[in-house]
Write an enzyme that holds these catalytic residues in place. Sequence first.
Site, PDB file in Angstrom:
ATOM      1  N   PHE A 135      21.682 -21.416  10.085  1.00 24.10           N
ATOM      2  CA  PHE A 135      22.464 -22.082  11.400  1.00 24.10           C
ATOM      3  C   PHE A 135      22.113 -21.346  12.686  1.00 24.10           C
ATOM      4  O   PHE A 135      21.983 -20.046  12.665  1.00 24.10           O
ATOM      5  CB  PHE A 135      23.865 -21.850  11.247  1.00 24.10           C
ATOM      6  N   ASP A 220      17.740 -13.880  13.428  1.00 27.04           N
ATOM      7  CA  ASP A 220      18.963 -14.295  14.258  1.00 27.04           C
ATOM      8  C   ASP A 220      20.146 -13.403  13.451  1.00 27.04           C
ATOM      9  O   ASP A 220      20.707 -13.835  12.374  1.00 27.04           O
ATOM     10  CB  ASP A 220      19.265 -15.730  13.754  1.00 27.04           C
ATOM     11  N   LYS A 249      27.749 -13.172  19.181  1.00 32.04           N
ATOM     12  CA  LYS A 249      29.272 -13.111  18.739  1.00 32.04           C
ATOM     13  C   LYS A 249      29.827 -11.815  18.670  1.00 32.04           C
ATOM     14  O   LYS A 249      30.652 -11.721  19.949  1.00 32.04           O
ATOM     15  CB  LYS A 249      29.350 -13.467  17.234  1.00 32.04           C
TER      16      LYS A 249
END
Length: 396
Positions: A135, A220, A249
């Site tokens: 993702f 990532d 995040k």
Amino acid sequence: MSDWIERDSKYLFQNYGRQPIVLERGEGSRVWDSEGNEYLDFVGGLAVTSLGHSHPAVAAAAAAQAEQLIHVSNLYYTTPMIELAELLVENSPLDRVFFCNSGAEAIEAAIKVARRWGHDEQGGKHGIIAMQDGFHGRSLGALAATGTARYREPFEPLPTGFSHVPWNDLDALKAATDDNTVAVLMEPIQGEGGVNAPAPGYLQGVRDWCDENGLLLILDEIQSGIGRTGTLWAHEQDGIEPDIMCVAKGLAGGLPIGAVLAREELAGHLVPGDHGTTFGANPVATAAGVAVLRYIFENDVLAAARRASDRLVARLRAMEDSLPAVTEVRGRGLLLAVSLSSEATAGVVTLCRERGLLVNNVRPDRIRLMPALIVGDEEIDRACDILEEAIQLATS
Ligand SMILES: *Cc1c(COP(=O)(O)O)cnc(C)c1O
């Protein structure tokens, strides 16, 4: 509460499946809704509130910066962005930082760095191999890289040049590599894909393959970074280093931020005019990021997160032994999930919420747990008591 939800349904896009509570206040691992109900938060803003809710160090840094200077644009230097870039570079294997505002934006920038390098140095190579179940975000480039077909297909045509191979399958990666391949883009541990850890040696195998073939390895670390897996970066545990890394995040403890880190010679390929974003390196967001990283280093938060992980994993493994419905404990550090044999997770999420625990069903058969890195022992114990009861009720 229902009045707010009614107004939401009238005025906002209805593109999220929200839980029916209106959250008003948070402190540490707890949040309170508009009716005063208290919840233990084991969603953590989706791995964002790394130091818990409204951590005093983060709130104070953001407030002080907001009173001094909120925004001026990238036409000028400001100090918090330079401090945060320095902290990131000094605590990673990479040399330079580009700031943006979200994970997807960090992925977009990383793709542009890889393509620009391919354009300048590799005769126009631009193919990127990503992972099934990976993702990377919802913007069109990040979506093209995302490995779940049902997220991509309704929005086709997407940017071309992306392919997907099965996770933990080095041979598939080798077979997919061709003359046009410029980079491999992957999470060091898959988050949204269901909390899928790399097999021993897999990341090293990917690193070696990239080195042998002159490919860039883009990691990532948007979900896995900032201590989420018990080390500052998840890739440390596999003994490898990326060429480019995306972070977002947990970096600013809840304020919107994203960052791309790259090796010197790659960063140099983005020249003035190539890329940018108005809000990137925003002083308030980067000041919060400085506060988060300083707090983590000065208070040995990574060691605390590892201890918390040990306690939580021990309780989850006990559930695996005692509850037939729990088939597996997955993940690393405080990026954890339990697999349930039935598709009972929506019921478990509701039962937990009704008992004062917020968790998320990342997949129909998986409950994910991502508490704050500073979650306390009693909070872990209470969360596990609630989760255990909820799973019992939902699967009996
Ligand atoms: C959340 C996430 C993204 C996207 O971040 P946004 O801030 O939602 O755009 C990208 N990659 C990974 C691994 C993520 O977990």
